[in-house]
Design an enzyme around this catalytic site. Structure first.
Site, PDB file in Angstrom:
ATOM      1  N   ASP A   8      39.687  32.377  40.451  1.00 38.32           N
ATOM      2  CA  ASP A   8      40.037  31.205  41.245  1.00 38.32           C
ATOM      3  C   ASP A   8      40.086  29.998  40.293  1.00 38.32           C
ATOM      4  OD1 ASP A   8      37.408  30.395  40.836  1.00 38.32           O
ATOM      5  OD2 ASP A   8      36.859  30.317  42.955  1.00 38.32           O
ATOM      6  N   HIS A   9      40.263  28.804  40.848  1.00 39.81           N
ATOM      7  CA  HIS A   9      40.401  27.597  40.019  1.00 39.81           C
ATOM      8  C   HIS A   9      39.227  27.378  39.060  1.00 39.81           C
ATOM      9  CE1 HIS A   9      38.528  26.879  43.882  1.00 39.81           C
ATOM     10  NE2 HIS A   9      37.807  25.948  43.309  1.00 39.81           N
ATOM     11  N   CYS A  66      35.036  33.892  39.306  1.00 45.59           N
ATOM     12  CA  CYS A  66      35.031  32.716  40.182  1.00 45.59           C
ATOM     13  C   CYS A  66      33.827  31.878  39.753  1.00 45.59           C
ATOM     14  CB  CYS A  66      35.035  33.091  41.664  1.00 45.59           C
ATOM     15  SG  CYS A  66      33.567  33.924  42.281  1.00 45.59           S
ATOM     16  N   GLY A  67      33.360  30.963  40.586  1.00 42.98           N
ATOM     17  CA  GLY A  67      32.243  30.114  40.165  1.00 42.98           C
ATOM     18  C   GLY A  67      31.000  30.921  39.857  1.00 42.98           C
ATOM     19  N   THR A  68      30.673  31.848  40.756  1.00 38.95           N
ATOM     20  CA  THR A  68      29.477  32.680  40.575  1.00 38.95           C
ATOM     21  C   THR A  68      29.806  34.136  40.254  1.00 38.95           C
ATOM     22  OG1 THR A  68      29.508  33.200  42.930  1.00 38.95           O
ATOM     23  CG2 THR A  68      28.142  31.319  42.252  1.00 38.95           C
ATOM     24  N   GLY A  69      31.024  34.540  40.507  1.00 44.84           N
ATOM     25  CA  GLY A  69      31.407  35.959  40.401  1.00 44.84           C
ATOM     26  C   GLY A  69      31.137  36.716  41.696  1.00 44.84           C
ATOM     27  N   HIS A  99      26.605  54.400  34.849  1.00 41.99           N
ATOM     28  CA  HIS A  99      26.001  55.025  36.037  1.00 41.99           C
ATOM     29  C   HIS A  99      26.841  54.869  37.304  1.00 41.99           C
ATOM     30  CE1 HIS A  99      21.557  55.208  34.499  1.00 41.99           C
ATOM     31  NE2 HIS A  99      22.429  55.655  33.604  1.00 41.99           N
ATOM     32  N   ASN A 100      27.532  53.716  37.430  1.00 43.05           N
ATOM     33  CA  ASN A 100      28.200  53.400  38.707  1.00 43.05           C
ATOM     34  C   ASN A 100      29.708  53.526  38.649  1.00 43.05           C
ATOM     35  OD1 ASN A 100      25.979  50.743  38.312  1.00 43.05           O
ATOM     36  ND2 ASN A 100      25.513  52.428  39.692  1.00 43.05           N
ATOM     37  N   ARG A 110      30.475  29.470  36.272  1.00 44.18           N
ATOM     38  CA  ARG A 110      29.444  28.427  36.324  1.00 44.18           C
ATOM     39  C   ARG A 110      28.067  29.015  36.022  1.00 44.18           C
ATOM     40  NH1 ARG A 110      32.024  26.203  41.972  1.00 44.18           N
ATOM     41  NH2 ARG A 110      33.858  25.206  41.045  1.00 44.18           N
ATOM     42  N   ARG A 136      23.957  63.814  38.666  1.00 41.94           N
ATOM     43  CA  ARG A 136      23.330  62.842  39.585  1.00 41.94           C
ATOM     44  C   ARG A 136      24.141  61.545  39.670  1.00 41.94           C
ATOM     45  NH1 ARG A 136      20.113  61.952  35.139  1.00 41.94           N
ATOM     46  NH2 ARG A 136      19.588  59.786  34.746  1.00 41.94           N
ATOM     47  N   HIS A 137      24.743  61.138  38.565  1.00 33.68           N
ATOM     48  CA  HIS A 137      25.577  59.932  38.646  1.00 33.68           C
ATOM     49  C   HIS A 137      26.827  60.208  39.477  1.00 33.68           C
ATOM     50  CE1 HIS A 137      22.902  58.099  35.936  1.00 33.68           C
ATOM     51  NE2 HIS A 137      23.329  58.689  34.836  1.00 33.68           N
ATOM     52  N   ARG A 140      25.901  60.243  43.181  1.00 33.98           N
ATOM     53  CA  ARG A 140      25.612  58.914  43.739  1.00 33.98           C
ATOM     54  C   ARG A 140      26.879  58.081  43.917  1.00 33.98           C
ATOM     55  NH1 ARG A 140      20.375  58.546  39.763  1.00 33.98           N
ATOM     56  NH2 ARG A 140      19.033  59.853  41.043  1.00 33.98           N
TER      57      ARG A 140
HETATM   58  C1  RB5 Z   1      34.502  27.656  44.513  1.00 32.06           C
HETATM   59  O1  RB5 Z   1      34.010  26.373  44.550  1.00 32.06           O
HETATM   60  C2  RB5 Z   1      33.357  28.666  44.573  1.00 32.06           C
HETATM   61  O2  RB5 Z   1      32.821  28.710  45.847  1.00 32.06           O
HETATM   62  C3  RB5 Z   1      33.845  30.035  44.138  1.00 32.06           C
HETATM   63  O3  RB5 Z   1      34.393  29.941  42.880  1.00 32.06           O
HETATM   64  C4  RB5 Z   1      32.807  31.135  44.041  1.00 32.06           C
HETATM   65  O4  RB5 Z   1      31.680  30.737  43.343  1.00 32.06           O
HETATM   66  C5  RB5 Z   1      32.475  31.848  45.269  1.00 32.06           C
HETATM   67  O5  RB5 Z   1      31.770  32.872  45.270  1.00 32.06           O
END
Ligand code: RB5
Length: 153
Positions: A8-9, A66-69, A99-100, A110, A136-137, A140
């Protein structure tokens, strides 16, 4: 290997740096955008788009940012067959493949710095799924696929 990238942005700058990093290592990188950090794009749109490209076989693995993934990985994981792992350090990135059998790595622009992000993608792409030798992997990961089937319309 052909690798898809989506963000995203908030993830544009990190995505561009990781594309350059992986291109320098010989990966064939496909950029699904978004491209402008000042034009907001909702992360589920990019998560789904890249997940579909992977399922179609246009790319073998993918990187989502994204900001947090979190948001972009949640969206990608709604697409059957996708196993997207959000990672903030290389150990989890390695294990997500071994494993996954993760086929997408997601990161938060961020959350992680550029250099840490490079070590995370390196760990992800250097790892190999161990399910071929290790029952086992395989079992699962198969159970995850069964949950997906059970809850699909
Ligand atoms: C965008 O501001 C933010 O919410 C997005 O990038 C992300 O972190 C969402 O999970």
């Amino acid at each position: 290997m052909r690798v898809g990238f989506g963000c995203d942005h908030s993830g544009v700058d990190l995505k561009n740096k990781l594309i350059e990093h992986l291109k320098n290592k010989g990966y064939d990188c496909v950029d699904y955008g978004t491209y402008a950090p000042d034009v907001p794009v909702d992360y589920p749109i990019k998560g789904e788009e890249v997940a579909q490209a992977l399922l179609k076989g246009d790319v073998e693995k993918a990187v989502l940012i994204c900001g947090t993934g979190i948001g972009i990985s949640l969206a990608a994981n709604k697409v059957p067959g996708i196993r997207a792992a959000v990672c903030s350090e290389p150990y989890s990135a390695k294990m997500s493949v071994e494993h996954n059998d993760a086929n997408i790595i997601a990161m938060g622009a961020r959350v992680v710095g550029d250099e840490l992000a490079k070590t995370i993608v390196d760990a992800f792409f250097d790892a190999e799924y161990q399910g071929k030798e290790n029952e086992r992997h395989r079992r699962r990961v198969g159970l995850i696929t069964e949950i997906e089937r059970k809850h699909s319309r």
